[in-house]
Design an enzyme around this catalytic site. Structure first.
Site, short mmCIF file in Angstrom:
data_model
loop_
_atom_site.label_atom_id
_atom_site.label_comp_id
_atom_site.label_asym_id
_atom_site.label_seq_id
_atom_site.Cartn_x
_atom_site.Cartn_y
_atom_site.Cartn_z
N GLN A 55 1.15 -3.16 -4.81
CA GLN A 55 1.75 -1.93 -4.30
C GLN A 55 2.77 -1.44 -5.33
OE1 GLN A 55 5.16 -1.42 -3.05
NE2 GLN A 55 4.73 0.67 -2.45
N SER A 56 2.76 -0.12 -5.60
CA SER A 56 3.70 0.50 -6.54
C SER A 56 3.53 -0.10 -7.94
CB SER A 56 5.13 0.34 -6.00
OG SER A 56 6.03 1.11 -6.75
N SER A 57 4.59 -0.65 -8.53
CA SER A 57 4.40 -1.27 -9.85
C SER A 57 3.47 -2.46 -9.76
CB SER A 57 5.76 -1.69 -10.43
OG SER A 57 6.42 -2.60 -9.58
N SER B 139 0.80 -2.33 -7.99
CA SER B 139 -0.50 -1.67 -8.07
C SER B 139 -0.83 -1.29 -9.51
CB SER B 139 -0.48 -0.42 -7.18
OG SER B 139 -1.72 0.23 -7.16
N HIS C 218 6.77 7.15 -0.70
CA HIS C 218 6.39 5.96 -1.44
C HIS C 218 6.95 4.72 -0.75
CE1 HIS C 218 5.27 3.73 -5.06
NE2 HIS C 218 6.42 3.12 -4.97
#
Length: 566
Positions: free
Chosen positions: A235-237, A239, A482
């Protein structure tokens, strides 16, 4: 995170398991006997070391596999976080809605807990599994890479607790094993510079993740998992890291003759077009850290390694925080080094240098709102052009950046949070909804579309799915921001409709590499190649929508992506 909130508030071996004691279980692997907790119907093993401590002369170097025997290792406490980078750089005058902003930050990134739960000796894996699982059960494995802007995060941060998700898999009759990797973040994991490059020490954080995957390949059978059925999820970084793991070593994910994973899920992150680890921006950052550490001289790296933890942290963290005016122009992130990442991930994607595994890509509708608190005045195309030119797109001339910005409407009602008309955004300032839209697109939403289209072009027929989440529409002043997905997948119970629906799709994918195959789903999720249809998560019912919004901007990114590198 607690300091930020307080500041804002003030300013405004393959052996079967055995029960060793009530509430404890053990698993024996080559490096030792791992003793974990059994709580209700979940067994957890927290902070199992997979590498030697990256301290002293191993600081700022690639991880080294664990060289000592653990003996009886009690994985019953809280896994140490790797040292955390700066979370926020506060402006002189805080926005009047700062307390609300702080709450949004905590909700998205979690609470990292007390500072004494941080240590440079932090390279560990944490395992959650259904109670009673034993070697030979061969459950599929979901390998998780946490987010936090490559600045913060860890397996023990509250938002990354998978207990409810694993419990849900048991209740649904499709149990799986959840493995999460701790990796170095900020200056410890992603220090740039030519000195780092010459030594072969770039992208240590990505190599931590890869070594965690190798540990799973070597040991997960003892925990009842099947190393041939690993899905990587981030997820996020985290991801973005999943995509980097796809293109690492030009797409080579083979370890001891077998692939390390067979499928991938990316929530809010995919390709990030970036300059090399020794680019001008990267070198300037390294030299800044060296100056702050008083390490200027013939061997600045040796000096940095000789610093106390406190002195190194002070120097490495003397950069803008994850939430700041600079926002997503991150100081620390993976960059091409010619070996680990042989080129920018967007180039490697375009060249097809990744394993052709099934993939899911997910976006939140309002990815950029969380990162648009402190820009203060983005009320004209020229102001946004200057901001992006100065901090983001160093390879593009200003006329190109201005043309890019001009693809976005100046009308506030067209910006993010989307579909909110004249409702003012949280912490309003001129141009806020427009810059929120731009930031969300260049890092998350529209770059996701570029990634999907590129993968489909180089690997026609590959199984790809993509989703779009709007479950907080009109319920949160930041929209479906986010980080909304971590709450939905991890924190809520199956009584919350989007959670149950989302978990079913992902469990099906973990089991069968198809989100529609297995547990019954309400809406058949079409492959992306079938008309670019997105699964559209909503609060009451899911539906489909075509991935064609903001097409002028998307076309611009496709035409000029080589110039839009960070």
């Amino acid at each position: 995170m607690k300091k930020f909130i307080a500041c804002v508030t003030l300013a405004l071996g393959l052996l079967p398991i055995s029960v060793t004691a009530q509430g404890q279980v053990n698993v024996t692997i080559p490096s030792g006997t791992i003793i974990g907790n059994s709580i209700d119907n979940i067994e957890e093993f927290n902070g199992i070391p997979f590498a030697d401590p990256p301290v002293g002369q191993l600081r700022l170097r690639p991880p080294q596999k664990l060289s000592t025997h653990l003996g009886d290792f009690y994985a019953t406490g809280v896994a140490k976080l790797c040292p955390q980078g700066p979370i926020v750089s506060l402006p002189i005058e805080l926005p009047s809605c700062g307390i609300t902003a702080a709450g949004a930050v905590t909700e998205s990134f979690g609470d990292e807990g007390p500072e004494d739960n941080q240590s440079e000796d932090c390279l560990t894996v944490t395992i959650h599994r259904p109670a009673g699982t034993k070697a030979g059960d061969n459950l599929p494995v979901l390998f998780y890479i946490f987010g936090g802007g490559f600045m913060i995060g860890g397996t023990s941060v509250s938002i990354n607790n998978p207990t409810k998700f694993v419990q849900a898999s048991i209740e649904l009759g499709k149990p799986f094993i959840f493995a999460a990797v701790n990796y170095r973040v900020a200056g410890w994991g992603f220090m740039p510079g030519s000195e780092i490059l010459r030594e072969g020490s770039a992208n240590a954080g990505l190599l931590d993740q890869r070594m965690g995957l190798e540990w799973v390949a070597d040991n997960i059978e003892a925990f009842g998992g099947d190393p041939s059925k690993v899905t990587i999820w981030g997820q996020s970084s985290g991801s973005i890291s999943v995509f980097d793991q796809l293109v690492l070593y030009d797409g080579d994910n083979i370890y001891n003759g077998n692939p390390l994973f067979r499928a991938a899920i990316m929530n809010s992150g995919s390709v990030t077009p970036v300059d090399p680890v020794d680019s001008a921006k990267s070198q300037a950052l390294y030299e800044h850290v060296v100056r702050e550490a008083n390490c200027e001289g013939d061997d600045s790296l040796a000096c940095l390694r000789g610093l106390s933890h406190e002195d190194f942290a002070a120097a490495a963290n003397s950069v803008p925080g994850l939430l700041s005016y600079e926002s997503l122009a991150l100081s620390y992130l993976p960059r091409p080094d010619g070996t680990v990442l042989t080129a920018s991930p967007h180039v490697l994607a375009r060249e097809g240098k990744f394993p052709a595994v099934p993939m899911i890509f997910a976006s939140q509708e309002d990815e950029g709102t969380l990162f648009s608190f402190f820009q203060e005045d983005m009320g004209s195309t020229d102001k946004i052009t200057d901001y992006l030119s100065d901090l983001y797109f160093h390879n593009a001339n200003k006329s190109l950046v201005r043309s890019f910005v001009s693809t976005y409407s100046e009308r506030p009602e067209d910006g993010s949070p989307y579909r909110t008309g004249a409702i003012p955004p949280l912490c309003p300032y001129p141009g806020k909804k427009r810059i929120a839209s731009i930031l969300g697109d260049i890092v998350f939403t529209l770059i996701r579309r570029w990634t999907l289209e590129t993968i489909d072009a180089v690997h026609p027929g590959l199984d790809l799915w993509s989703s779009f989440a709007s479950y907080d529409y009109l319920l949160n002043p930041l929209g479906t921001k986010h980080g909304s997905d971590t709450t939905v997948f991890f924190d809520k119970t199956n009584a919350y409709p989007p959670t149950l629906r989302g978990r079913k799709y992902y469990i099906n994918f973990v089991y069968n590499m198809d989100p529609n195959d297995g547990l019954p789903v309400n809406v058949t999720w079409p492959k992306y190649t079938e008309g670019k249809q997105l699964l559209w998560y909503n609060l009451l019912a899911d539906t489909l929508r075509t991935d064609d919004f903001r097409s002028n901007t998307s076309d611009f990114i496709t035409d000029y992506i080589d110039s839009l590198r960070f």
